[in-house]
Structures are given as C-alpha cells and as structure tokens.
Design a protein around this motif. Structure first.
Motif, PDB file in Angstrom:
ATOM      1  N   GLY A   4     123.409 -41.803  65.738  1.00 42.83           N
ATOM      2  CA  GLY A   4     122.272 -42.330  64.986  1.00 42.83           C
ATOM      3  C   GLY A   4     122.431 -42.246  63.484  1.00 42.83           C
ATOM      4  N   ASN A   5     123.216 -41.272  63.022  1.00 43.00           N
ATOM      5  CA  ASN A   5     123.511 -41.140  61.591  1.00 43.00           C
ATOM      6  C   ASN A   5     122.290 -40.826  60.735  1.00 43.00           C
ATOM      7  OD1 ASN A   5     125.730 -40.948  59.962  1.00 43.00           O
ATOM      8  ND2 ASN A   5     125.619 -43.044  59.235  1.00 43.00           N
ATOM      9  N   LEU A   6     121.189 -40.328  61.343  1.00 46.62           N
ATOM     10  CA  LEU A   6     119.999 -39.846  60.636  1.00 46.62           C
ATOM     11  C   LEU A   6     119.314 -40.897  59.765  1.00 46.62           C
ATOM     12  CD1 LEU A   6     120.987 -36.232  59.473  1.00 46.62           C
ATOM     13  CD2 LEU A   6     120.288 -37.016  61.706  1.00 46.62           C
ATOM     14  N   LYS A   7     119.417 -42.163  60.134  1.00 45.36           N
ATOM     15  CA  LYS A   7     118.811 -43.205  59.293  1.00 45.36           C
ATOM     16  C   LYS A   7     117.367 -43.504  59.672  1.00 45.36           C
ATOM     17  CE  LYS A   7     122.950 -45.633  57.766  1.00 45.36           C
ATOM     18  NZ  LYS A   7     123.664 -46.926  57.706  1.00 45.36           N
ATOM     19  N   GLN A   8     117.037 -43.390  60.952  1.00 48.98           N
ATOM     20  CA  GLN A   8     115.677 -43.704  61.401  1.00 48.98           C
ATOM     21  C   GLN A   8     114.785 -42.474  61.241  1.00 48.98           C
ATOM     22  OE1 GLN A   8     115.529 -45.391  65.302  1.00 48.98           O
ATOM     23  NE2 GLN A   8     113.311 -45.557  65.347  1.00 48.98           N
ATOM     24  N   LYS A   9     113.601 -42.660  60.639  1.00 50.71           N
ATOM     25  CA  LYS A   9     112.708 -41.531  60.351  1.00 50.71           C
ATOM     26  C   LYS A   9     111.465 -41.590  61.236  1.00 50.71           C
ATOM     27  CE  LYS A   9     115.467 -40.486  56.921  1.00 50.71           C
ATOM     28  NZ  LYS A   9     116.363 -39.322  56.959  1.00 50.71           N
ATOM     29  N   ILE A  10     110.918 -40.413  61.507  1.00 49.04           N
ATOM     30  CA  ILE A  10     109.655 -40.304  62.240  1.00 49.04           C
ATOM     31  C   ILE A  10     108.704 -39.433  61.421  1.00 49.04           C
ATOM     32  CG2 ILE A  10     110.688 -40.595  64.523  1.00 49.04           C
ATOM     33  CD1 ILE A  10     110.532 -37.520  64.842  1.00 49.04           C
ATOM     34  N   SER A  11     107.408 -39.616  61.677  1.00 47.07           N
ATOM     35  CA  SER A  11     106.401 -38.779  61.012  1.00 47.07           C
ATOM     36  C   SER A  11     106.089 -37.570  61.886  1.00 47.07           C
ATOM     37  CB  SER A  11     105.119 -39.576  60.759  1.00 47.07           C
ATOM     38  OG  SER A  11     105.351 -40.595  59.816  1.00 47.07           O
ATOM     39  N   ILE A  12     105.849 -36.453  61.221  1.00 43.00           N
ATOM     40  CA  ILE A  12     105.508 -35.240  61.952  1.00 43.00           C
ATOM     41  C   ILE A  12     104.430 -34.499  61.181  1.00 43.00           C
ATOM     42  CG2 ILE A  12     107.344 -33.898  60.842  1.00 43.00           C
ATOM     43  CD1 ILE A  12     107.656 -32.430  63.569  1.00 43.00           C
ATOM     44  N   GLU A  13     103.475 -33.918  61.921  1.00 38.72           N
ATOM     45  CA  GLU A  13     102.385 -33.185  61.293  1.00 38.72           C
ATOM     46  C   GLU A  13     102.915 -31.931  60.610  1.00 38.72           C
ATOM     47  OE1 GLU A  13      99.180 -32.281  63.886  1.00 38.72           O
ATOM     48  OE2 GLU A  13      99.149 -34.292  64.785  1.00 38.72           O
ATOM     49  N   VAL A  14     102.497 -31.729  59.376  1.00 39.51           N
ATOM     50  CA  VAL A  14     102.970 -30.593  58.594  1.00 39.51           C
ATOM     51  C   VAL A  14     102.566 -29.274  59.241  1.00 39.51           C
ATOM     52  CG1 VAL A  14     102.623 -29.352  56.422  1.00 39.51           C
ATOM     53  CG2 VAL A  14     103.139 -31.796  56.393  1.00 39.51           C
ATOM     54  N   ASN A  15     101.306 -29.162  59.660  1.00 39.39           N
ATOM     55  CA  ASN A  15     100.844 -27.904  60.268  1.00 39.39           C
ATOM     56  C   ASN A  15     101.610 -27.585  61.546  1.00 39.39           C
ATOM     57  OD1 ASN A  15      98.996 -27.502  58.251  1.00 39.39           O
ATOM     58  ND2 ASN A  15      97.243 -28.261  59.405  1.00 39.39           N
ATOM     59  N   LYS A  16     101.895 -28.634  62.306  1.00 37.65           N
ATOM     60  CA  LYS A  16     102.643 -28.437  63.549  1.00 37.65           C
ATOM     61  C   LYS A  16     104.062 -27.972  63.257  1.00 37.65           C
ATOM     62  CE  LYS A  16     104.050 -30.937  67.741  1.00 37.65           C
ATOM     63  NZ  LYS A  16     104.020 -32.242  68.445  1.00 37.65           N
ATOM     64  N   LEU A  17     104.695 -28.591  62.260  1.00 33.67           N
ATOM     65  CA  LEU A  17     106.057 -28.218  61.885  1.00 33.67           C
ATOM     66  C   LEU A  17     106.086 -26.800  61.326  1.00 33.67           C
ATOM     67  CD1 LEU A  17     109.032 -28.842  61.408  1.00 33.67           C
ATOM     68  CD2 LEU A  17     108.397 -29.985  59.273  1.00 33.67           C
ATOM     69  N   ALA A  18     105.131 -26.470  60.462  1.00 29.10           N
ATOM     70  CA  ALA A  18     105.076 -25.125  59.893  1.00 29.10           C
ATOM     71  C   ALA A  18     104.898 -24.079  60.985  1.00 29.10           C
ATOM     72  CB  ALA A  18     103.936 -25.030  58.878  1.00 29.10           C
ATOM     73  N   GLY A  19     104.074 -24.385  61.954  1.00 29.30           N
ATOM     74  CA  GLY A  19     103.871 -23.458  63.061  1.00 29.30           C
ATOM     75  C   GLY A  19     105.122 -23.259  63.885  1.00 29.30           C
ATOM     76  N   ASP A  20     105.855 -24.343  64.114  1.00 32.08           N
ATOM     77  CA  ASP A  20     107.090 -24.239  64.882  1.00 32.08           C
ATOM     78  C   ASP A  20     108.111 -23.366  64.168  1.00 32.08           C
ATOM     79  OD1 ASP A  20     108.902 -25.569  67.133  1.00 32.08           O
ATOM     80  OD2 ASP A  20     110.052 -25.611  65.264  1.00 32.08           O
ATOM     81  N   LEU A  21     108.250 -23.559  62.858  1.00 33.98           N
ATOM     82  CA  LEU A  21     109.209 -22.757  62.089  1.00 33.98           C
ATOM     83  C   LEU A  21     108.810 -21.291  62.070  1.00 33.98           C
ATOM     84  CD1 LEU A  21     109.803 -25.124  59.041  1.00 33.98           C
ATOM     85  CD2 LEU A  21     111.202 -24.901  61.090  1.00 33.98           C
ATOM     86  N   LYS A  22     107.516 -21.019  61.930  1.00 33.31           N
ATOM     87  CA  LYS A  22     107.059 -19.627  61.933  1.00 33.31           C
ATOM     88  C   LYS A  22     107.320 -18.976  63.288  1.00 33.31           C
ATOM     89  CE  LYS A  22     103.102 -16.649  60.897  1.00 33.31           C
ATOM     90  NZ  LYS A  22     103.250 -15.838  62.120  1.00 33.31           N
ATOM     91  N   LEU A  23     107.116 -19.753  64.358  1.00 31.15           N
ATOM     92  CA  LEU A  23     107.377 -19.237  65.700  1.00 31.15           C
ATOM     93  C   LEU A  23     108.848 -18.848  65.840  1.00 31.15           C
ATOM     94  CD1 LEU A  23     105.948 -18.780  68.463  1.00 31.15           C
ATOM     95  CD2 LEU A  23     106.797 -21.041  69.131  1.00 31.15           C
ATOM     96  N   LYS A  24     109.724 -19.699  65.353  1.00 34.84           N
ATOM     97  CA  LYS A  24     111.160 -19.397  65.410  1.00 34.84           C
ATOM     98  C   LYS A  24     111.482 -18.159  64.589  1.00 34.84           C
ATOM     99  CE  LYS A  24     113.091 -24.049  66.268  1.00 34.84           C
ATOM    100  NZ  LYS A  24     111.900 -24.736  66.782  1.00 34.84           N
ATOM    101  N   SER A  25     110.911 -18.089  63.382  1.00 31.96           N
ATOM    102  CA  SER A  25     111.150 -16.938  62.521  1.00 31.96           C
ATOM    103  C   SER A  25     110.656 -15.646  63.172  1.00 31.96           C
ATOM    104  CB  SER A  25     110.457 -17.149  61.174  1.00 31.96           C
ATOM    105  OG  SER A  25     110.569 -15.999  60.376  1.00 31.96           O
ATOM    106  N   ASP A  26     109.451 -15.689  63.732  1.00 33.01           N
ATOM    107  CA  ASP A  26     108.882 -14.498  64.367  1.00 33.01           C
ATOM    108  C   ASP A  26     109.732 -14.047  65.551  1.00 33.01           C
ATOM    109  OD1 ASP A  26     106.849 -14.545  62.549  1.00 33.01           O
ATOM    110  OD2 ASP A  26     105.360 -15.433  63.898  1.00 33.01           O
ATOM    111  N   TRP A  27     110.201 -15.024  66.345  1.00 30.42           N
ATOM    112  CA  TRP A  27     111.027 -14.653  67.501  1.00 30.42           C
ATOM    113  C   TRP A  27     112.307 -13.964  67.043  1.00 30.42           C
ATOM    114  CZ3 TRP A  27     115.988 -15.472  68.902  1.00 30.42           C
ATOM    115  CH2 TRP A  27     116.349 -15.031  70.179  1.00 30.42           C
ATOM    116  N   LEU A  28     112.961 -14.537  66.046  1.00 31.50           N
ATOM    117  CA  LEU A  28     114.222 -13.988  65.571  1.00 31.50           C
ATOM    118  C   LEU A  28     114.008 -12.613  64.938  1.00 31.50           C
ATOM    119  CD1 LEU A  28     117.225 -14.436  65.291  1.00 31.50           C
ATOM    120  CD2 LEU A  28     116.800 -15.876  63.282  1.00 31.50           C
ATOM    121  N   THR A  29     112.927 -12.462  64.194  1.00 34.68           N
ATOM    122  CA  THR A  29     112.600 -11.176  63.576  1.00 34.68           C
ATOM    123  C   THR A  29     112.414 -10.093  64.637  1.00 34.68           C
ATOM    124  OG1 THR A  29     111.560 -12.231  61.666  1.00 34.68           O
ATOM    125  CG2 THR A  29     110.904  -9.964  62.146  1.00 34.68           C
ATOM    126  N   GLN A  30     111.668 -10.430  65.675  1.00 32.45           N
ATOM    127  CA  GLN A  30     111.426  -9.457  66.750  1.00 32.45           C
ATOM    128  C   GLN A  30     112.708  -9.125  67.503  1.00 32.45           C
ATOM    129  OE1 GLN A  30     108.297 -11.229  69.072  1.00 32.45           O
ATOM    130  NE2 GLN A  30     106.848 -11.219  67.350  1.00 32.45           N
TER     131      GLN A  30
END
Length: 860
Positions: free
Chosen positions: A563-589
C-alpha cells in the motif's frame, strides 16, 4: 603553572599549558562550517572537508605519536644550526633545549618555542577563519639573543590530497593522479580522479598551500614534491633541503608524485628583540578556484588579525548562548567548551577527529536527534525546518536511514553498506520533538508533512511518531519485550539479534506511548488522519501473547509494503489516545512485575539464548547502568526502587576513589550471546568505562524524579574527572568516556554534551519551556551555593535574552527552599510561594528584543 596539564587564564574559556607537548595523543579541534582540522602541540594532525578530501594525511590517535608527516616550519642558520619551530625534528638535543608553552581558546591555538642556544623564539598561531575553507598558520619569530641572527625560513606542509580510503589502498596509484600547479605564493594540487574501484569520479577538489612574509612578499623557492624537499637520504623530520640549504631542482618531474607545500622564504637578518612574521594558508576548495581570492583576503598581518578576532568572537558568542556564573570560575569556563560541543559534532560528525571511533564519518540517526537538543535550547525557531526534514529518514516499516549527510534532509541508508536496525531509534525523535513543543508551544508542527525514506508516500510528523513507537511495541521477543535486533543505545550489544530483548528501551517505548497519548489530548482536534495500513496496529489483541502481536505486525508489514502508506483514514483522537495509553500501561505493568531483581536493580536485557543478562550469575553481580537509567527516566521505577538502585549503583558501579560510575560491572568473560562490548578490556569503551553519555542521562533521570542531591553528585563526578587534567590528559571538554586509568577518550564529539547542557539548564537550574511558557523550577543543591549565595544562568527564550539570577542567602538545598520572591526587570511577580514559577509566553513576548532581561529569584 601547577602540575596540571593546563589552567584557565581568563573567563572566556582560554587556557595555557607548559607541558602539553609531553602528552602523546593530545589534540585540539579547529573548524568552521566548511573545513575540519585537528592539531597537536607539535602541529601534527590533519585537515579535511570529508572522507574523500584530506589535505593532510588522515591520522588516528596513535598516528599523532608515530607519523613523521606534520605541519612544520624550519630555520636554517648554518650547517650546524637548523631548528624546527614545531619540535618535529630528528635533532632531539635541540628539542630538549626548547622551552615550550601553549595558549589556546575557543578554537584557536598558539604554541611558543624558545631556544636560547639557537637565539630564536617563535609563536605559531593556528585557527580556521569563520567563513573560508582554510587553516591559517601565522609564524612570528623573535631574536632573543644579543646579536644579529641571519636565517633562511622554510614552511613545510606535506600534501596528501586524496581520500582517507587511499591511506593504504592504492596509495601509490593515487599519487599518479596528482596534478601540481605552481603559483607565485605556493602551489595547488588537483588530482584528476577520486579513485574508487566501485566507480571512479571526476575530482573537483583543489588542495593548496600558500605563503608570504609579513610584507606580502612571496617565497623565493617552492619545493612541490616530498622527494625534492626531503632528498633521497632525508625525510620530513630531517629534510636535506633544509639541513644542507639546497635549492629546488627544477629539472625533476613534479607530476604524479607525493605533493609537498614546502616554501623557502628570503634570507632574513633580525636584530636583537626584533620580530618578523610569516603566513601559511592551507585549504581545500571545490570547483573552479582562483588562489588570488585567498591571497588578497589574508595577505597582511592586519587582515590575519581581523580574521582571528572574528573567529574568536564567533565561537565566544556561541559559547554564551547558555552562560553560567556559578561562583566556581573553572566550572563556568569548562561549561563554555561543553556548550559548543554539539556544534562541533554537527560539523565533524562522529569521526573526523583523531579518535575516529565510527569509521568513515557522518553522524548517525541517534546523533541527529540528540545533537538537536542543544540547538533547540539555543534557537528553536531555526530548528523547526530541520526537525521536519529529519523525519524524512523514517521508513514505512518504522526503521530509518542510519547515516546523516551534511545537508538538511540528506540521509544515507546504512553505514558501509551494512544494513542494520537499532531498536532504540524510535525513541529519540519524540524526546527531541517534545522539547521543541515545550519550548515553543508549536503544536502545529505535529501536522507538518514529511516523506518516508525510500518511499513516495508522505505523512504528518504525528503519523511518523505513531508508526515508530507502535512498530516497536509489537516487535517483541519471547519475553514480550522489544527485540534488541542489531543493538540499542549501546552499540556494543550487537550479538543478540535473534532472541535478544531490551527491557531498558521497552521502558522508553512505554514512556513514548504515554507521551503521544497526552499530546493527542492537547491538539484540539476530534479526529486526525493516519495511513490506512496503520489501523492494523490499533486492533485489539491480547498483549500477553507474543504470537498475536507478531502476527499483527507481520500483517502490517505485508500491507504497508504493497500500500505504501498513501491512503489515509480518519480516527477519533480520544480513541487513539486511549489505545496508546492502554499499550503504555500494559508495558509498564509488565516491566514492573517481571524485570525487578532481588539484588536491588532492574534487569535490562535478555541475550541471544533468551537468558537474563543481569543479576547474580555464578557468584558474580552483573549490572548495567543503562538498565537503571531508563526505568527511572520513563517513570516506571518507583521512588522506593530508585533509592534501592542508588544503593546498588554505589555498591557495584561506583569507583570509590575516583567517584566515577562504571557503565557496567565486570562480567569477567566473553558474552558472545550479547555483544562485542564484553570482548573489550574491562574499564574501556562500552565495557565498564566511565561512559559520560549514560552517566549524564542517569543524572537527568534522577533530576526528573526529584533526586536532586544524588543527581548533582553524578554531574559533579563527570566535571571533576574532566577538570583533573593531570590524570584525564585532555583539554577542557566533555569526552565520550574516561577509561579505567581515568584518561579522557574521544574528546569533543559526543552526544553527552547535548545531554549535559540539557540537564544543567532544564533540570539543575530548572529553566525550561512548558507548552510554550517559561517554567522556573530550580533543583539546586546546597553545595552549589558553597562559593557564593548568588549564582546565575543566561539563555534565550521566546527570542528574548534572559539572565536568571538565583539568590539563596541561607544557602538552602533543594527540598528546603521555596521561591519567596521574584522580580522581572525589577518588577515584582505574583507568587504562591511554591517550588516553581511560571511566566506566560504572552508576557515574555511583550519584552524587548534588544536587551538582556533580568529575572531575579529569591530562595528561602
């Protein structure tokens, strides 16, 4: 002069030495944006513009002791009296009679030699002017006898004029490419080719040596080849043209020979106490070159002096971008040198001084971002475009080009065509960009577009950050930590590519994921666009299962490649922020539960057999400083654990006599399943040296977590080892490391300088940006007020020059004081008697550009 190698002589960073000539391997940098030189007390060293263009023969540290090739200046008085003004001569008796001294400052050096038996004293000033690709050597000779002295002076500069690769390979063949053109004032050498078996190239570089007397008169004779100058029975330390006062033999062929910039000036008679000077210009110029431009610019002592003053002013101004006054003048002077080191590394890269640790030159990816820390603190506005360009080195698989070219946005895939992936590379861009964001408040930069290296696709800087950190979250080994791959920060951990894991940098990826999550909630947007393929990395899987994570990662790689990263999609900021925090929390624990050892510190690595690298092994404690630094810096280590780590560092890593901190304990055997570092002798390089880069980051981490007293002791240990010149055997600077003998190694070109500046300014003095506002949060120790109750630091913030003065009449330490009063330009500021003070950016912008503003902070 004391038994020190050198002593500071003013408050501008200048120093003097009476015994620098006795220290083998001691060197000094001279440079501007176009030319790089190294020079020793006897004028050994080299001059170059890059890997393929050396005017003087490339040198390593050992070459500085062994090579006959050097800049030299001779005086023929009679057949029994011949004197080298640099001390490079076979006549050891005369050298023994020389009285030597050295003066130096911010990128200039002057050596003085006086020989009463000869009756002459010389001062040789060396510097690289601010705006010309030349090195200037001005020789001033004085008659120190009671009689007239007649002499014939010779300048002697052996010209290499080729690539460093030809030092051994094709050395003779490349001499056949040399084309010498004589000029009234010297000579030019322009080889016909850059000799490279992978593909020869037309040479565009002109190498030249020019010289004249103080009255602008040209030399009488020129010896254009080493063969002609030295003679069959002579060499560069005993040239027959000087020893026997021979004129050049114009019948000899000069093309296709080893070139020589040897200039014989007219015989001169000096009265007692009289002085006379000579100027030698050595340089490299690309393309069409007219030597008259150089000659006309420097052909009088007045012009040389003007260029010298401009050079000094340039480096002095650079050293005052962040200026401290601590009550300890030696520290303040030493810090001037540390503060210009990020600029030196930008110019020299990692390799173009005699300790060319990194081979063929250039900076690496990590260097690019860490060196930018200091640049941001000086002028973030100017760095903005550079940061955007830097992201163009990221690949669509989350890796990056590893070598940085001289021009902004110029990347080279791999060093020496060796394809490698350092697993820590995704950490640094965000740490650097976060500093920029706090200094400026410029969140819009996150949405600037940058290309992907090796791809036609583009994405926002935010997308690049997400990609780098998400890929590393999923690139895991059997223990569910980020795979070590070819190495992390410690290049010596390079033999665990299959099963090795880095817990140390898993800590930092947990930190980064949390930081991006927090940034997303500040951007003021409900949605952002990211590459469609990246959506794969946001799917829900069981993070405890390494197979599920790797399967997701491989699916992304397959789709991204097509795909070469050319096609873009929209994503909710709050949803994305929550996903990243979840990953961070899991790794921290995961790290907190699994990596803490009963011995009282963290295990930071798994080796290629999947075994923990640290802990007690066969009765031996194995501990690495990096494994403790990053859990602290990332916020994963608890306060209780930090206290225990400090006890372990003191017990296992601290040298009780030198007070320096080792990079690791002695593992006492090869570690073929972890890395080459442990094959080095213990106490050197990445195997247990006092490695300043990690030591400074350890101090930064401690300051960030409030352990200011302990952190200052760490900072002070580095300074004390640097300033102890009798032992460190280096000029004032922060070297890459100190070896087991406490000798400084790899001077000037180290990322630890940027981290030292960052730590001192933003953590020790606590002067830093916070989302664009100016935060004052000092973490000064009681000891720092020992010499004076008033200390200060100056910096530029929001394009305004500010001098921050801390007054601590009771000499209280961090944790005991609060800010009880503050005045900006004599105007009282509102306070809540806290440990910090915030000045809004809008208020800073109301201040004048044209003056230095004074911020007085009273602690009590």
């Amino acid at each position: 002069m004391t038994d020190k190698l050198w002593c500071f002589t003013d408050n501008l960073g200048s120093f003097a030495s009476e015994n620098a000539d006795k220290i083998k391997g001691l060197y000094f940098p001279l440079a501007n944006e176009a030319l790089m030189s190294s020079i020793t007390p006897d004028l050994h060293g080299d001059i170059k513009t890059g890997q393929n263009s050396f005017l003087l023969q490339p040198v390593s540290r050992i070459d500085l002791e062994n090579l006959k090739s050097s800049r030299n200046f001779w005086f023929y008085i009679n057949k029994n009296k011949v004197w080298s003004a640099t001390g490079v001569s076979k006549d050891l008796k005369q050298i023994k009679d020389d009285k030597f001294s050295l003066e130096a400052g911010l990128l200039w050096q002057k050596i003085t030699r006086e020989n009463r038996k000869i009756g002459l004293k010389t001062e040789i000033l060396s510097f690289v002017p601010k705006d010309q690709p030349v090195e200037i050597m001005q020789v001033t000779v004085t008659n120190v006898s009671r009689k007239k002295i007649k002499f014939i002076p010779f300048a002697a500069i052996p010209i290499y004029a080729r690539s460093a690769d030809n030092l051994r390979d094709h050395r003779h063949v490349t001499s056949l490419l040399q084309r010498i053109t004589l000029n009234k004032f010297g000579l030019l050498v322009k080889p016909t080719l850059v000799f490279d078996e992978k593909g020869h190239r037309h040479n565009k570089a002109n190498y030249f040596v020019l010289g004249w007397e103080q009255n602008s008169k040209a030399p009488e004779y020129i010896y254009p080849t080493q063969e002609m100058f030295c003679g069959e029975a002579g060499d560069l330390e005993a040239p027959l043209s000087v020893l026997e006062n021979l004129k050049p033999d114009n019948r000899q062929r000069i093309q296709g020979k080893e070139a020589m910039g040897a200039l014989r000036f007219k015989e001169t008679t000096l009265n007692p106490k009289a002085r006379y000077s000579y100027t030698i210009i050595m340089g490299i110029s690309e393309g069409d070159f007219n030597p008259d431009t150089v000659i006309n610019k420097f052909n009088s002592p007045a012009k040389i002096n003007a260029a010298f003053e401009t050079c000094k002013k340039y480096w002095l101004n650079l050293s005052e971008k962040i200026k401290v006054k601590t009550g300890e003048p030696d520290f303040d002077n030493w810090f001037r040198w540390v503060s210009i080191q990020p600029t030196l590394r930008r110019i020299f890269g990692c390799s173009f001084l005699p300790d060319f640790d990194y081979g063929k030159g250039g900076r690496g990816w990590r260097d690019l971002w860490q060196d930018s820390l200091g640049l941001i603190l000086n002028n973030p506005k100017a760095v903005r475009s550079l940061l955007i360009n830097n992201f163009g080195g990221v690949r669509i698989d989350g890796t990056n080009a590893t070598i940085i070219g001289k021009n902004p946005g110029e990347f080279i895939p791999d060093r020496n065509n060796i394809s490698r992936v350092w697993m820590d590379h995704g950490v640094w861009p965000l740490l650097t960009l976060d500093l920029y964001l706090n200094e400026t408040g410029d969140l819009n930069i996150l949405f600037e577009m940058a290309g992907y290296f090796g791809s036609e696709s583009k994405g926002t800087l935010l997308e690049h950050l997400l990609l780098q950190n998400l890929v590393r979250f999923f690139t895991v080994g059997n223990h569910n930590y980020a795979r070590l791959l070819d190495a992390d920060w410690n290049d010596g951990l390079d033999m665990a590519g299959k099963r090795g894991e880095s817990i140390a940098f898993s800590c930092m990826y947990a930190h980064n994921l949390r930081l991006v999550s927090e940034l997303l909630l500040k951007i003021g947007r409900k949605e952002i666009k990211i590459a469609k393929e990246m959506g794969i990395l946001l799917r829900k899987v069981d993070y405890n299962k390494t197979e599920a994570k790797l399967s997701l990662l491989n699916e992304y790689f397959a789709k991204a490649k097509s795909g070469n990263l050319k096609q873009k999609i929209s994503i909710e900021v709050n949803k994305l922020a929550g996903d990243l925090k979840l990953k961070s929390d899991w790794l921290t624990q995961h790290i907190g539960k699994d990596a803490w050892l009963k011995e009282g510190f963290f295990n930071g690595y798994y080796d290629n057999q999947g075994l923990a690298a640290e802990g007690r092994k066969k009765g031996i404690i194995r501990m690495m400083l990096a494994s403790q630094t990053f859990p602290i810096m990332s916020g994963i280590a608890s306060a209780k654990q930090i206290k225990t780590i400090l006890q372990s560092v003191h017990k296992y890593l601290l040298d009780k006599k030198l007070k320096g901190i080792h990079l690791n304990t002695d593992f006492r055997q090869e570690q073929y399943n972890l890395g080459r570092a442990f094959s080095f002798i213990y106490g050197d390089k990445e195997n247990g040296a006092y490695f300043n880069h990690m030591i400074v980051m350890f101090a930064y981490a401690l300051y960030s977590r409030g352990f200011a007293k302990e952190a200052w002791q760490v900072i002070k240990s580095i300074y004390n080892m640097s300033i102890n010149s009798r032992v460190s055997k280096i000029y004032p600077c922060l070297p890459e490391y100190f070896n087991s003998e406490a000798r400084g190694m790899y001077s000037y070109l180290t990322g630890s300088a940027s981290w030292f500046v960052l730590t001192l300014l933003t953590r020790v003095f606590g002067i830093r940006g916070k989302e664009g506002d100016l935060l004052i949060e000092p973490k000064l120790s009681q000891e720092q007020f020992k010499n004076s109750p008033v200390i200060s630091i100056g910096r530029v913030f929001a394009d305004r020059r500010v001098r921050i003065i801390f007054s601590n009449p009771r000499r209280l330490g961090f944790g005991e004081y609060r800010i009880i009063k503050a005045r900006l330009n004599s105007n009282d500021l509102h306070l809540d008697y806290s440990t910090q003070l915030l000045i809004r950016r809008k208020d800073m912008l109301k201040l004048s550009f044209s003056k230095t503003h004074t911020l007085e902070i009273i602690l009590g």
